[in-house]
Design an enzyme around this catalytic site. Structure first.
Site, PDB file in Angstrom:
ATOM      1  N   PHE A  23       0.853  -1.192   0.000  1.00  0.00           N
ATOM      2  CA  PHE A  23       0.000   0.000   0.000  1.00  0.00           C
ATOM      3  C   PHE A  23       0.887   1.240   0.000  1.00  0.00           C
ATOM      4  O   PHE A  23       1.888   1.290   0.706  1.00  0.00           O
ATOM      5  CB  PHE A  23      -0.922  -0.005   1.224  1.00  0.00           C
ATOM      6  CG  PHE A  23      -2.062   0.955   1.120  1.00  0.00           C
ATOM      7  CD1 PHE A  23      -3.181   0.652   0.357  1.00  0.00           C
ATOM      8  CD2 PHE A  23      -2.005   2.171   1.765  1.00  0.00           C
ATOM      9  CE1 PHE A  23      -4.238   1.541   0.245  1.00  0.00           C
ATOM     10  CE2 PHE A  23      -3.052   3.068   1.674  1.00  0.00           C
ATOM     11  CZ  PHE A  23      -4.164   2.757   0.905  1.00  0.00           C
ATOM     12  N   PHE A  58      -0.440  -2.252   8.307  1.00  0.00           N
ATOM     13  CA  PHE A  58      -1.039  -2.959   9.432  1.00  0.00           C
ATOM     14  C   PHE A  58      -0.588  -4.418   9.487  1.00  0.00           C
ATOM     15  O   PHE A  58      -0.503  -5.009  10.567  1.00  0.00           O
ATOM     16  CB  PHE A  58      -2.574  -2.878   9.316  1.00  0.00           C
ATOM     17  CG  PHE A  58      -3.297  -3.320  10.550  1.00  0.00           C
ATOM     18  CD1 PHE A  58      -3.431  -2.467  11.637  1.00  0.00           C
ATOM     19  CD2 PHE A  58      -3.858  -4.582  10.636  1.00  0.00           C
ATOM     20  CE1 PHE A  58      -4.104  -2.871  12.783  1.00  0.00           C
ATOM     21  CE2 PHE A  58      -4.533  -4.990  11.773  1.00  0.00           C
ATOM     22  CZ  PHE A  58      -4.654  -4.133  12.848  1.00  0.00           C
ATOM     23  N   GLU A  59      -0.269  -5.011   8.346  1.00  0.00           N
ATOM     24  CA  GLU A  59       0.132  -6.422   8.276  1.00  0.00           C
ATOM     25  C   GLU A  59       1.622  -6.643   8.524  1.00  0.00           C
ATOM     26  O   GLU A  59       2.083  -7.784   8.605  1.00  0.00           O
ATOM     27  CB  GLU A  59      -0.255  -7.013   6.914  1.00  0.00           C
ATOM     28  CG  GLU A  59      -1.748  -7.151   6.701  1.00  0.00           C
ATOM     29  CD  GLU A  59      -2.465  -5.853   6.359  1.00  0.00           C
ATOM     30  OE1 GLU A  59      -3.679  -5.763   6.643  1.00  0.00           O
ATOM     31  OE2 GLU A  59      -1.820  -4.921   5.813  1.00  0.00           O
ATOM     32  N   ALA A  81       4.256   3.198   4.519  1.00  0.00           N
ATOM     33  CA  ALA A  81       3.911   4.614   4.440  1.00  0.00           C
ATOM     34  C   ALA A  81       2.444   4.761   4.824  1.00  0.00           C
ATOM     35  O   ALA A  81       1.569   4.152   4.208  1.00  0.00           O
ATOM     36  CB  ALA A  81       4.146   5.156   3.036  1.00  0.00           C
ATOM     37  N   VAL A  82       2.204   5.544   5.863  1.00  0.00           N
ATOM     38  CA  VAL A  82       0.847   5.823   6.309  1.00  0.00           C
ATOM     39  C   VAL A  82       0.649   7.327   6.160  1.00  0.00           C
ATOM     40  O   VAL A  82       1.363   8.116   6.785  1.00  0.00           O
ATOM     41  CB  VAL A  82       0.612   5.387   7.772  1.00  0.00           C
ATOM     42  CG1 VAL A  82      -0.834   5.598   8.164  1.00  0.00           C
ATOM     43  CG2 VAL A  82       1.015   3.926   7.968  1.00  0.00           C
ATOM     44  N   ILE A  83      -0.306   7.695   5.305  1.00  0.00           N
ATOM     45  CA  ILE A  83      -0.546   9.104   5.005  1.00  0.00           C
ATOM     46  C   ILE A  83      -1.893   9.518   5.603  1.00  0.00           C
ATOM     47  O   ILE A  83      -2.905   8.853   5.380  1.00  0.00           O
ATOM     48  CB  ILE A  83      -0.507   9.337   3.485  1.00  0.00           C
ATOM     49  CG1 ILE A  83       0.877   8.912   2.942  1.00  0.00           C
ATOM     50  CG2 ILE A  83      -0.811  10.793   3.153  1.00  0.00           C
ATOM     51  CD1 ILE A  83       0.973   8.862   1.437  1.00  0.00           C
ATOM     52  N   HIS A  89      -8.372   6.646  10.542  1.00  0.00           N
ATOM     53  CA  HIS A  89      -7.670   5.456  10.054  1.00  0.00           C
ATOM     54  C   HIS A  89      -6.157   5.569  10.262  1.00  0.00           C
ATOM     55  O   HIS A  89      -5.496   4.615  10.663  1.00  0.00           O
ATOM     56  CB  HIS A  89      -7.997   5.263   8.561  1.00  0.00           C
ATOM     57  CG  HIS A  89      -7.366   4.068   7.939  1.00  0.00           C
ATOM     58  ND1 HIS A  89      -7.908   2.810   8.052  1.00  0.00           N
ATOM     59  CD2 HIS A  89      -6.254   3.933   7.193  1.00  0.00           C
ATOM     60  CE1 HIS A  89      -7.142   1.948   7.405  1.00  0.00           C
ATOM     61  NE2 HIS A  89      -6.130   2.609   6.874  1.00  0.00           N
ATOM     62  N   PHE A 114      11.972   0.398  12.804  1.00  0.00           N
ATOM     63  CA  PHE A 114      10.759   1.079  12.364  1.00  0.00           C
ATOM     64  C   PHE A 114      11.114   2.036  11.225  1.00  0.00           C
ATOM     65  O   PHE A 114      11.594   3.136  11.449  1.00  0.00           O
ATOM     66  CB  PHE A 114      10.153   1.843  13.543  1.00  0.00           C
ATOM     67  CG  PHE A 114       8.804   2.441  13.271  1.00  0.00           C
ATOM     68  CD1 PHE A 114       7.664   1.666  13.405  1.00  0.00           C
ATOM     69  CD2 PHE A 114       8.669   3.768  12.904  1.00  0.00           C
ATOM     70  CE1 PHE A 114       6.398   2.208  13.174  1.00  0.00           C
ATOM     71  CE2 PHE A 114       7.414   4.319  12.678  1.00  0.00           C
ATOM     72  CZ  PHE A 114       6.278   3.536  12.804  1.00  0.00           C
TER      73      PHE A 114
END
Length: 155
Positions: A23, A58-59, A81-83, A89, A114
């Site tokens: 993702f 998340f996985e 990458a979490v945007i 969310h 991390f």
């Protein structure tokens, strides 16, 4: 005189894994390239690096745990990458990934680095994946090298 421990960047006999999220692949592919570049520049052969792709950030913890439990790796790099968007969310995914990665490291004794970029925009994420702010994947791989050698020195 007290004993002093410090990691180095020697890699002889060390193996590494990378867990990378599919993702936001526009960002994570660049993080992966940075991590592989760092490992190669420090003398890690391609045969001593294994990469696992997961659907999303998340996985990452579950696959990281499975890899750590094999006993094959001296350190594992997690890349994602979490945007931030308009919903909560972002907080759930980023927070749970961070907790999960920390738990894996403490439960298995294998350092898990991390290398997840958390940002407010795609532009900020790309800046941390090889433009203005360096490459978080490269930095994470260097941390993995240091932690693997530090643990070896303590043993």
């Amino acid at each position: 005189m007290s004993k002093f421990y410090e990691g180095s960047f020697t890699v002889e006999g060390h193996r590494f894994a990378i867990v990378v999220s599919r993702f936001n692949e526009l960002v994570t592919q660049r993080l992966l390239e940075g991590a592989l570049d760092a490992f190669r520049r420090h003398g890690v052969s391609d045969g001593d690096i294994e990469t696992a792709w997961v659907p999303g950030t998340f996985e990452i913890p579950i696959i990281t745990k499975k890899l750590a439990e094999t006993g094959r790796f001296h350190a594992i790099v997690s890349l994602g990458a979490v945007i931030r968007g308009d919903t909560p969310h972002f907080e759930y995914v980023a927070g749970e990934a961070a907790k999960g990665i920390s738990h894996v490291s403490l439960q298995t004794g294998v350092p898990v680095i991390f290398g997840i970029v958390t940002s407010d925009s795609l532009e900020q994420a790309l800046e941390r994946a090889g433009s203005k702010h360096g490459n978080r994947g490269f930095d994470a791989a260097v941390s993995a090298l240091e932690m693997a050698s530090l643990i070896a020195a303590i043993k």
